[in-house]
Design a protein around this motif. Structure first.
Motif, PDB file in Angstrom:
ATOM      1  N   SER A 132       1.061  -0.849   0.099  1.00 30.46           N
ATOM      2  CA  SER A 132       0.082  -0.281   0.244  1.00 30.46           C
ATOM      3  C   SER A 132       0.925   1.123  -0.031  1.00 30.46           C
ATOM      4  CB  SER A 132      -0.644  -0.173   1.170  1.00 30.46           C
ATOM      5  OG  SER A 132       0.120   0.305   2.269  1.00 30.46           O
ATOM      6  N   GLY A 133       0.356   2.372  -0.151  1.00 31.51           N
ATOM      7  CA  GLY A 133       1.198   3.709  -0.130  1.00 31.51           C
ATOM      8  C   GLY A 133       1.726   4.047   0.902  1.00 31.51           C
ATOM      9  N   SER A 134       0.978   3.673   2.239  1.00 32.45           N
ATOM     10  CA  SER A 134       1.382   4.317   3.425  1.00 32.45           C
ATOM     11  C   SER A 134       2.677   2.949   3.923  1.00 32.45           C
ATOM     12  CB  SER A 134       0.102   3.435   4.455  1.00 32.45           C
ATOM     13  OG  SER A 134      -1.460   3.892   3.881  1.00 32.45           O
ATOM     14  N   TYR A 160      -0.983  14.382   1.864  1.00 36.61           N
ATOM     15  CA  TYR A 160      -1.688  13.543   2.249  1.00 36.61           C
ATOM     16  C   TYR A 160      -0.398  12.356   1.862  1.00 36.61           C
ATOM     17  CZ  TYR A 160      -4.640   9.433   3.495  1.00 36.61           C
ATOM     18  OH  TYR A 160      -5.111   7.898   3.936  1.00 36.61           O
ATOM     19  N   HIS A 161      -0.106  11.113   2.732  1.00 32.91           N
ATOM     20  CA  HIS A 161       0.977   9.828   2.967  1.00 32.91           C
ATOM     21  C   HIS A 161      -0.041   8.372   3.195  1.00 32.91           C
ATOM     22  CE1 HIS A 161       3.405  12.907   1.373  1.00 32.91           C
ATOM     23  NE2 HIS A 161       3.230  13.699   1.343  1.00 32.91           N
ATOM     24  N   GLY A 162      -1.226   8.535   4.427  1.00 35.40           N
ATOM     25  CA  GLY A 162      -1.359   7.770   4.173  1.00 35.40           C
ATOM     26  C   GLY A 162      -1.702   7.396   5.551  1.00 35.40           C
ATOM     27  N   GLU A 232       4.122  15.719  -2.419  1.00 36.91           N
ATOM     28  CA  GLU A 232       3.564  14.788  -3.771  1.00 36.91           C
ATOM     29  C   GLU A 232       3.916  15.630  -4.827  1.00 36.91           C
ATOM     30  OE1 GLU A 232      -0.897  13.824  -2.377  1.00 36.91           O
ATOM     31  OE2 GLU A 232       0.387  14.943  -1.048  1.00 36.91           O
ATOM     32  N   ASP A 265       6.553  11.291  -3.304  1.00 34.80           N
ATOM     33  CA  ASP A 265       5.365  10.448  -3.377  1.00 34.80           C
ATOM     34  C   ASP A 265       4.590  10.440  -4.639  1.00 34.80           C
ATOM     35  OD1 ASP A 265       3.029   9.045  -2.799  1.00 34.80           O
ATOM     36  OD2 ASP A 265       2.554   9.868  -0.611  1.00 34.80           O
ATOM     37  N   GLN A 268      -0.001   9.569  -6.845  1.00 31.66           N
ATOM     38  CA  GLN A 268      -1.376   9.482  -7.420  1.00 31.66           C
ATOM     39  C   GLN A 268      -0.423   9.986  -8.815  1.00 31.66           C
ATOM     40  OE1 GLN A 268      -5.028  11.596  -6.048  1.00 31.66           O
ATOM     41  NE2 GLN A 268      -4.770  11.152  -3.508  1.00 31.66           N
ATOM     42  N   LYS A 295      -1.521   2.305  -5.958  1.00 26.22           N
ATOM     43  CA  LYS A 295      -2.423   3.022  -6.509  1.00 26.22           C
ATOM     44  C   LYS A 295      -2.739   2.232  -7.750  1.00 26.22           C
ATOM     45  CE  LYS A 295      -4.469   6.236  -3.860  1.00 26.22           C
ATOM     46  NZ  LYS A 295      -5.121   6.251  -2.687  1.00 26.22           N
TER      47      LYS A 295
HETATM   48  C1  LIG Z   1       0.166  10.795  -2.350  1.00 29.07           C
HETATM   49  C2  LIG Z   1      -1.292   9.879  -1.513  1.00 29.07           C
HETATM   50  N1  LIG Z   1       0.347   8.831  -0.827  1.00 29.07           N
HETATM   51  C3  LIG Z   1       0.130   7.934  -0.178  1.00 29.07           C
HETATM   52  C4  LIG Z   1      -1.711   7.309  -0.262  1.00 29.07           C
HETATM   53  C5  LIG Z   1      -1.618   6.097   0.741  1.00 29.07           C
HETATM   54  O1  LIG Z   1      -1.722   4.989  -0.453  1.00 29.07           O
HETATM   55  P1  LIG Z   1      -2.628   3.319   0.917  1.00 29.07           P
HETATM   56  O2  LIG Z   1      -4.196   3.833   1.337  1.00 29.07           O
HETATM   57  O3  LIG Z   1      -2.578   2.479  -0.486  1.00 29.07           O
HETATM   58  O4  LIG Z   1      -2.333   3.470   1.804  1.00 29.07           O
HETATM   59  C6  LIG Z   1      -2.135   8.158  -0.936  1.00 29.07           C
HETATM   60  C7  LIG Z   1      -4.042   7.344  -0.644  1.00 29.07           C
HETATM   61  O5  LIG Z   1      -4.607   8.045  -0.408  1.00 29.07           O
HETATM   62  C8  LIG Z   1      -2.077   9.299  -1.598  1.00 29.07           C
HETATM   63  O6  LIG Z   1      -3.257   9.514  -2.646  1.00 29.07           O
END
Ligand SMILES: Cc1ncc(COP(=O)(O)O)c(C=O)c1O
Length: 453
Positions: A132-134, A160-162, A232, A265, A268, A295
């Motif tokens: 996952s992104g987190s 936003y990073h998770g 981002e 990041d 997106q 994603k």
């Molecule tokens: C820029 C960005 N980084 C990290 C995440 C976190 O990703 P995840 O929901 O797969 O943990 C998101 C999720 O929306 C995001 O938009």
């Protein structure tokens, strides 16, 4: 200009016929979800929508009604829902071997990592796969701390990073952040968004001041050395905010001067979505030290990745670091198929062409719809900020929610975001056509006309 009394806009034709839906009713699903699933799972729309099938840029509800999906990229899909070639490759792998961990060799992980390296500037060529992104952002911060020997991290306001504890610490967007003390050593510098910046001046001047703010934060809130600066390239959840082209060169220079690694990041912005370039950071002429992805990388598979230089990646080998599903054969086969589909289907070029068409249409619409305060973004990552007054920029959050509902009624699924919930976020599958774009513009135009009447 269109009016509410015209015949409803028609979705472009689609040969795909959804299967008859035979599962539990929408009412039953809603009741069971309320009863048995976490109340933290939010639903979109006053009357929640149930989606049971997808085909490329379209989604189908349980009645077989088709919608143009303009928010899928947020959710995960880059190349199109149930893309036939991606589906074939993933199912073939599923039939052959679903799972082994990385304690055994498997060709899929190496093929995918090798192909991914060809997409980056030289030097960024070693990848760790996660889910996952987190996960990816957690790992990137860990690597930066190990490599630099520093602890503090600079992130941006409105980013936003998770949702994991440390990714939540990086996130500054108040809606998504819980007061659970996950921010030790994390500091937020000013967001370089030219539309809502507290700094005055041209977008370039705001970029310079926002980069200078990073230095202020480092000087006053850290021991004077940092592990990383993370951002981002275009803030997604924060409302598609995009700095002036000069911002990241200045920001990276400051971060590196104080010992930090620069993390992009790309969860997106990556994989051709911004049209002109494969990666969001390339729109700003910079090269990060670490890139995080999720994603769109998997087109729906729980797949994420951290790519960096060999000497940074090496630090994680000092102890055992293990991720059970990271690098599993099915996700790897699917990820590789996605990379190929993006190239074979010309999806980066399509994002540019269709995105430019939507952007031009939105800019024209801005001239006649007073609610549109700002239109921005690149390729198929676009934002429309709605305001009640262009002078005061009072956020039109209720109107944004109304526009999302009206568009649904006309067959378009939109996203919503921004600090005040007043930004329409457009992030469709990258296979969206020009006919779809015209349909979307027609739906937005009619809805805004009706709302402003
Ligand atoms: C820029 C960005 N980084 C990290 C995440 C976190 O990703 P995840 O929901 O797969 O943990 C998101 C999720 O929306 C995001 O938009």
């Amino acid at each position: 200009m269109t009016t509410d009394t015209q015949a409803p806009p028609q979705l472009p034709p689609c040969a795909h016929k959804p299967k008859p839906y035979t599962g539990p009713s929408r009412e039953q699903v809603l009741a069971d979800r309320k009863r048995f699933c976490s109340p933290a799972l939010l639903t979109y729309y006053a009357d929640p929508l149930m989606i049971v099938e997808g085909h490329m840029q379209y989604l189908f509800d349980e009645t077989g009604r088709r919608y143009l999906d303009c928010f899928a990229g947020i959710v995960t899909v880059s190349a199109g829902h149930c893309h036939p070639r991606i589906l074939e490759r993933a199912s073939e792998q599923l039939r052959t071997l679903q799972h082994t961990t990385t304690i055994y060799l498997h060709p899929a992980i190496t093929e995918f990592a090798k192909k991914l390296a060809t997409k980056f500037p030289p030097g960024l060529d070693v990848t760790y796969f996660v889910n996952s992104g987190s996960d990816a952002n957690d790992l990137a911060i860990t690597m930066a701390r190990l490599f630099t020997g520093n602890h503090d991290v600079i992130a941006l306001r409105n980013g936003y990073h998770g949702g994991s504890p440390s990714a939540m610490g990086l996130t500054s967007h108040h809606t998504w952040k819980f007061p659970t003390h996950v921010s030790a050593g994390i500091h937020h510098a000013m967001n370089p968004d030219p539309y809502r910046s507290p700094f005055s001046g041209t977008p370039e001047e705001i970029a310079t001041k926002a980069a200078a703010d990073i230095e202020e934060v480092i000087k006053f809130s850290t021991p004077g050395r940092i592990a990383a600066y993370i951002a981002e390239p275009i803030q997604g959840v924060g409302g598609t905010t995009m700095p002036h082209a000069s911002y990241f060169a200045k920001a990276y220079e400051v971060a590196r001067r104080y010992g930090g690694l620069c993390i992009a990041d790309e969860v997106q912005t990556g994989f051709g979505r911004t049209g002109d370039h494969y990666w969001g950071f390339q729109n700003f002429g910079v090269v990060p030290d670490i890139v995080t992805m999720a994603k769109g990388i998997g087109n729906g598979a729980p797949l994420a990745a951290v790519t960096t230089r060999a000497e940074i990646a090496q630090k994680l080998a000092q102890r055992i670091h293990f991720n059970t599903f990271g690098g599993n054969p099915v996700s790897m086969a699917q990820g590789l198929a996605v990379l190929e589909a993006i190239d074979e289907d010309g999806l980066q070029e399509n994002s540019k062409r269709v995105g430019n068409r939507i952007l031009a249409g939105l800019r024209k619409m801005q001239e006649r719809h007073r609610l549109i305060g700002d239109v921005r973004g690149k390729g198929l990552m676009l934002g429309i900020e709605l305001v009640r007054d262009r002078g005061t920029k009072e956020p039109a959050n209720k109107e944004t929610a109304e526009l999302v509902e009206r568009a649904r009624a006309l067959g378009v699924l939109l996203g919503k975001g921004g600090l005040y919930g007043n930004v329409i976020r457009l992030k469709p599958p990258m296979c969206m056509t020009e006919a779809d774009a015209d349909f979307l513009l027609d739906v937005l135009d009619r809805s805004l006309t009706a709302m402003e009447a």
